[in-house]
Scaffold this motif. Structure first.
Motif, short mmCIF file in Angstrom:
data_model
loop_
_atom_site.label_atom_id
_atom_site.label_comp_id
_atom_site.label_asym_id
_atom_site.label_seq_id
_atom_site.Cartn_x
_atom_site.Cartn_y
_atom_site.Cartn_z
N ALA A 22 34.49 2.87 -29.38
CA ALA A 22 33.54 3.78 -28.28
C ALA A 22 32.77 2.75 -27.63
O ALA A 22 32.43 2.55 -26.55
CB ALA A 22 31.88 4.61 -28.93
N VAL A 23 32.12 1.72 -28.56
CA VAL A 23 31.73 0.54 -27.57
C VAL A 23 32.49 -0.26 -26.74
O VAL A 23 31.72 -0.71 -25.50
CB VAL A 23 31.15 -0.19 -28.38
N SER A 24 33.61 -0.55 -26.88
CA SER A 24 34.52 -0.93 -25.47
C SER A 24 34.40 -0.30 -24.72
O SER A 24 35.34 -0.72 -23.66
CB SER A 24 35.93 -1.33 -26.23
N ILE A 25 34.72 1.09 -24.32
CA ILE A 25 35.29 2.06 -23.67
C ILE A 25 33.44 1.80 -22.50
O ILE A 25 33.92 1.67 -21.55
CB ILE A 25 35.25 3.38 -24.27
N TYR A 26 32.69 1.79 -23.50
CA TYR A 26 31.04 1.57 -23.00
C TYR A 26 31.13 0.90 -21.79
O TYR A 26 30.36 0.12 -20.75
CB TYR A 26 30.05 2.08 -23.61
N ASN A 27 31.30 -0.89 -22.90
CA ASN A 27 31.62 -1.84 -21.43
C ASN A 27 32.46 -1.89 -20.84
O ASN A 27 32.27 -2.45 -19.49
CB ASN A 27 32.17 -3.35 -23.48
N ARG A 28 34.00 -0.92 -20.81
CA ARG A 28 34.41 -1.20 -19.48
C ARG A 28 33.80 -0.24 -18.78
O ARG A 28 34.31 -0.59 -17.39
CB ARG A 28 35.63 -0.62 -20.22
N LEU A 29 33.31 0.68 -18.78
CA LEU A 29 32.70 1.81 -17.98
C LEU A 29 32.22 1.06 -16.78
O LEU A 29 31.70 1.33 -15.63
CB LEU A 29 32.09 2.79 -18.44
N ILE A 30 30.54 -0.58 -17.81
CA ILE A 30 30.11 -0.85 -17.47
C ILE A 30 30.42 -1.70 -16.39
O ILE A 30 29.71 -1.82 -15.45
CB ILE A 30 28.98 -1.80 -18.41
N GLU A 31 31.36 -2.38 -16.89
CA GLU A 31 32.50 -3.37 -16.36
C GLU A 31 32.90 -3.13 -14.39
O GLU A 31 32.93 -3.37 -13.38
CB GLU A 31 33.25 -3.99 -16.69
N LEU A 32 33.62 -1.86 -15.10
CA LEU A 32 33.80 -0.87 -13.85
C LEU A 32 33.01 -0.38 -12.23
O LEU A 32 33.35 -0.80 -11.61
CB LEU A 32 34.97 0.24 -13.96
N ARG A 33 32.27 0.07 -13.35
CA ARG A 33 30.64 0.13 -12.19
C ARG A 33 29.70 -0.77 -11.59
O ARG A 33 29.92 -0.71 -10.00
CB ARG A 33 29.63 0.85 -13.10
N ASN A 34 30.00 -1.99 -12.10
CA ASN A 34 29.50 -3.17 -11.59
C ASN A 34 30.70 -3.59 -10.48
O ASN A 34 29.78 -4.47 -9.37
CB ASN A 34 28.89 -4.37 -12.96
N ARG A 35 31.68 -3.67 -11.06
CA ARG A 35 32.93 -4.04 -9.80
C ARG A 35 33.16 -3.75 -8.38
O ARG A 35 32.84 -3.99 -7.95
CB ARG A 35 33.81 -4.23 -10.27
N PHE A 36 32.90 -1.73 -8.88
CA PHE A 36 32.33 -1.52 -7.46
C PHE A 36 30.81 -1.55 -6.52
O PHE A 36 31.39 -1.32 -5.22
CB PHE A 36 32.84 0.03 -7.68
N LYS A 37 30.30 -1.70 -7.57
CA LYS A 37 28.86 -2.27 -7.08
C LYS A 37 29.24 -3.55 -5.77
O LYS A 37 28.51 -3.40 -4.86
CB LYS A 37 27.72 -2.00 -7.85
N ASN A 38 29.43 -4.02 -6.74
CA ASN A 38 29.98 -5.73 -5.77
C ASN A 38 30.62 -5.69 -4.83
O ASN A 38 30.21 -5.41 -3.96
CB ASN A 38 30.06 -6.54 -6.93
N ALA A 39 31.64 -4.57 -4.74
CA ALA A 39 32.61 -4.39 -3.58
C ALA A 39 31.78 -3.52 -2.76
O ALA A 39 32.01 -3.80 -1.75
CB ALA A 39 33.28 -3.23 -4.30
N TYR A 40 30.28 -3.16 -2.85
CA TYR A 40 29.70 -2.43 -2.01
C TYR A 40 29.08 -3.50 -1.48
O TYR A 40 28.77 -3.41 0.27
CB TYR A 40 28.78 -1.39 -2.90
N SER A 41 28.61 -4.87 -2.33
CA SER A 41 27.81 -5.79 -1.69
C SER A 41 28.95 -6.30 -0.71
O SER A 41 27.90 -6.70 0.22
CB SER A 41 27.42 -6.55 -2.13
N GLN A 42 30.14 -6.12 -0.76
CA GLN A 42 30.87 -7.36 0.40
C GLN A 42 30.45 -6.29 2.18
O GLN A 42 30.32 -7.28 2.29
CB GLN A 42 32.47 -7.46 -0.27
N ILE A 43 30.88 -5.09 1.11
CA ILE A 43 30.30 -3.88 2.55
C ILE A 43 29.22 -4.28 3.28
O ILE A 43 28.95 -5.23 4.73
CB ILE A 43 30.30 -2.69 2.99
N ASP A 44 27.85 -4.65 2.19
CA ASP A 44 26.46 -4.95 3.29
C ASP A 44 26.85 -5.82 4.24
O ASP A 44 25.68 -5.95 4.77
CB ASP A 44 25.55 -4.56 1.46
N VAL A 45 27.27 -7.04 3.33
CA VAL A 45 27.37 -8.67 4.00
C VAL A 45 27.66 -8.30 5.61
O VAL A 45 27.56 -9.02 6.34
CB VAL A 45 27.91 -9.41 2.92
N GLN A 46 28.97 -7.49 5.51
CA GLN A 46 29.68 -7.12 6.98
C GLN A 46 28.64 -5.99 7.78
O GLN A 46 28.61 -7.09 8.95
CB GLN A 46 31.21 -7.25 6.44
#
Length: 199
Positions: A22-46
């Motif tokens: 369960a912890v590994s699933i939770y951590n992976r969800l956190i990682e993936l959520r942070n990844r798409f938030k970072n991807a949005y910040s790249q849009i924001d920069v442009q």
């Protein structure tokens, strides 16, 4: 060792394995959520780069487009609206409402910029202006970067959403309130096309 004790140890072992899983699933969800938030910040920069270029284009065009004040005003208003909505979306890239508003604001800005460049075609002196040519080339490059950043964001959102919906991940995601992330879509079909920046 008694049977009761071995059953207890087995249950404890199973519980520990489930907690680790369960912890590994939770951590992976956190990682993936942070990844798409970072991807949005790249849009924001442009987008911010784009918003910075537009006033320079307007200032350069003003001297030539004396009879097109309404078009220039529309572009400025659309740009200001997009800047405002973009700030909200940057804070909430995982909320459908903020991304829908951004898509609408960007559609309107694309339409007004398209109108500006269409009107500019009738002004050869403006087309020959070196500053305008440089600015439009930079805007065109920025538009391409925005398109690539949107694609990367939507890819990361899809990966997150798929992982979130898979079983047993969906149990952890639901329990821990990992909501579905929205794709960044532009609703207006014309606005989906890159702005035709021609000079």
């Amino acid at each position: 060792m008694s049977t009761a004790m071995s059953v207890l140890m087995t249950l404890i072992g199973i519980f520990i394995v489930l907690v680790i899983f369960a912890v590994s699933i939770y951590n992976r969800l956190i990682e993936l959520r942070n990844r798409f938030k970072n991807a949005y910040s790249q849009i924001d920069v442009q987008l911010q780069r784009r918003y910075e270029l537009i006033p320079n284009i307007i200032e350069t065009a003003k001297a030539y487009l004396t009879h097109e004040r309404e078009t220039l005003t529309q572009v400025i208003e659309a740009r200001n609206q997009a800047v405002s909505v973009s700030k909200i979306a940057a804070q909430n890239p995982n909320q459908i409402h903020s991304l829908e508003k951004l898509g609408q604001a960007e559609s309107f800005l694309n339409q007004t910029l398209g109108k500006l460049f269409a009107v500019s075609e009738a002004y050869p002196d403006l087309k020959a202006n070196e500053s305008m040519a440089s600015l439009t080339e930079e805007l065109s490059s920025t538009e391409n970067k925005i398109a690539f950043a949107r694609q990367a964001f939507n890819d990361d959102v899809m990966i997150y959403n798929t992982y979130r919906e898979m079983f047993p991940n969906s149990l952890i995601a639901g329990t821990m309130h990992f909501k579905e992330a929205p794709l960044l879509e532009i609703s207006d079909e014309k606005a989906r096309q890159p702005i035709a920046v021609k000079f």
